[in-house]
Design an enzyme around this catalytic site. Structure first.
Site, mmCIF file in Angstrom:
data_model
loop_
_atom_site.group_PDB
_atom_site.id
_atom_site.type_symbol
_atom_site.label_atom_id
_atom_site.label_comp_id
_atom_site.label_asym_id
_atom_site.label_seq_id
_atom_site.Cartn_x
_atom_site.Cartn_y
_atom_site.Cartn_z
ATOM 1 C CB CYS A 27 -0.575 -0.020 1.280
ATOM 2 S SG CYS A 27 -2.696 1.722 1.249
ATOM 3 C CB CYS A 44 -6.486 -2.116 6.135
ATOM 4 S SG CYS A 44 -6.806 -1.808 4.218
#
Length: 366
Positions: free
Chosen positions: A101, A199
């Site tokens: 990410c 997440c």
């Protein structure tokens, strides 16, 4: 400077944005919507980048007194992070989605958009420091608070990305101080718990999540000699170093526990063995980057420390670039190294670079 503050909805990014304002920068807050999954689109949902997180980020921006926007990066996130996570596990590797990410979203897609819009830098709440050397080059260093240091997950950043990055929390001695500062500023996220889950898997059931997307096909568990000693319900559910969840109906001849040594997706097998077989004498990876000028010319060894997990201790090592790979030989064996993990190399507190591990050479012969 014009600064784009990435605001996750947590306390760290809120305080980082406030400090950027205090430093005299023109700051705009942005929250990244990274998921369109139904489970994240209501208040009270877990994980990061939820509707509730967006609301927390907006409240923080209002208190700080900066403009605030939400940008939809869900398609890019699904392609570069979620799909990559699935592909890596399907290939028998153990990826780090937070590093991916940072590499593909926060300091690539977000930074590119920020620069296109005329911003000079992206500010985040990571615990790391940027130091400018005598020649004006920016170096990535560990944070003052080693217990919270996040330089490992930022090891994928290049010199160009560091030139447009800000980490205002790098000099903060503790998380407690950040929370106290948030409370003093009137930020409602001061006591908000940290997020520790992946997440996009907020319930923490990585095995079940992967089974839904990869499938679960029964296969063999082998010992190091190749003998079949058990079965599994999907090789993707295992990672190197794992001990729990092995479906082996009898103890090893010496009575010692067995650990996963290798995952072989091509023939859907899992290889297990004793703990000492997890000791690794050398690691190497072809996908390497430098956080600045390379520390040595190709084929020239250089001393460093290597870290293979976010909160692992660094180990003294000698590294070199050879045959298109960054090859690292630790002074003492590393334990439980899985292909797909990231090895970050340091010189003291400074991050030199990183590689995704493609192969690991055992210190214990078969």
């Amino acid at each position: 400077m014009r600064v784009l503050a990435a605001m996750s909805g947590g306390v760290d990014s809120a305080v980082a944005a406030a400090r950027a304002v205090e430093a005299g920068h023109e700051v705009v807050g942005v929250h990244l919507a990274l998921s369109r999954l139904p489970g994240t689109l209501h208040t009270g949902s877990r994980g990061c980048c939820t509707i509730e997180d967006s609301m927390d980020a907006q409240r923080a921006a209002n208190v700080i007194g900066i403009p605030y926007y939400v940008w939809d990066f869900s398609e890019r996130f699904a392609l570069d992070v979620v799909d990559d996570f699935i592909a890596e596990y399907s290939a028998g590797r153990t990826p780090n989605p937070c590093m991916r990410c940072n590499e593909k979203i926060k300091f690539a897609a977000l930074l590119e958009k920020a620069l296109d819009l005329g911003f000079d830098a992206v500010c985040t709440g990571h615990y790391a420091s940027i130091v400018t050397d005598a020649d004006g080059n920016r170096e990535l260093h560990r944070a003052s608070a080693w217990a919270k240091d996040q330089s490992y997950v930022l090891g994928v950043l290049t010199a160009d990305q560091l030139a447009h990055s800000m980490f205002p929390l790098g000099v903060t001695p503790s998380k407690a101080e950040v929370r106290a500062e948030a409370a003093a500023r009137g930020l409602t996220v001061a006591a908000k718990p940290d997020s520790h889950d992946i997440c996009f898997i907020p319930d923490g059931d990585t095995r079940g999540w992967l089974a839904e997307r990869v499938g679960a096909e029964t296969g063999d568990i082998l010992d190091r000699s190749g003998a079949r000693i058990g079965t599994h319900e999907g090789a993707h559910a295992y990672t190197v170093g794992q001990r729990k969840g092995l479906n082996i109906g009898f103890p090893s001849p010496d009575g010692r526990p067995r650990f996963v040594l290798e995952v072989r997706p091509k023939d859907n097998t899992v290889v297990v063995g004793p703990k000492e077989a997890l000791d690794i004498a050398e690691i190497a990876g072809a996908r390497y980057t430098w956080a600045g000028t390379p520390p040595a010319s190709p084929d020239t060894p250089f001393a460093c420390e290597v870290q293979i997990r976010a909160h692992a201790d660094p180990v003294p090592a000698v590294a070199r670039v050879a045959g298109g790979e960054l090859v690292i030989r630790p002074d003492a064996p590393l334990n439980g190294v899985a292909p797909g993990q990231t090895a970050v190399v340091y010189a003291g507190t400074r991050v030199l670079g990183q590689t995704t591990i493609d192969r690991a050479v055992s210190a214990v012969p078969v």
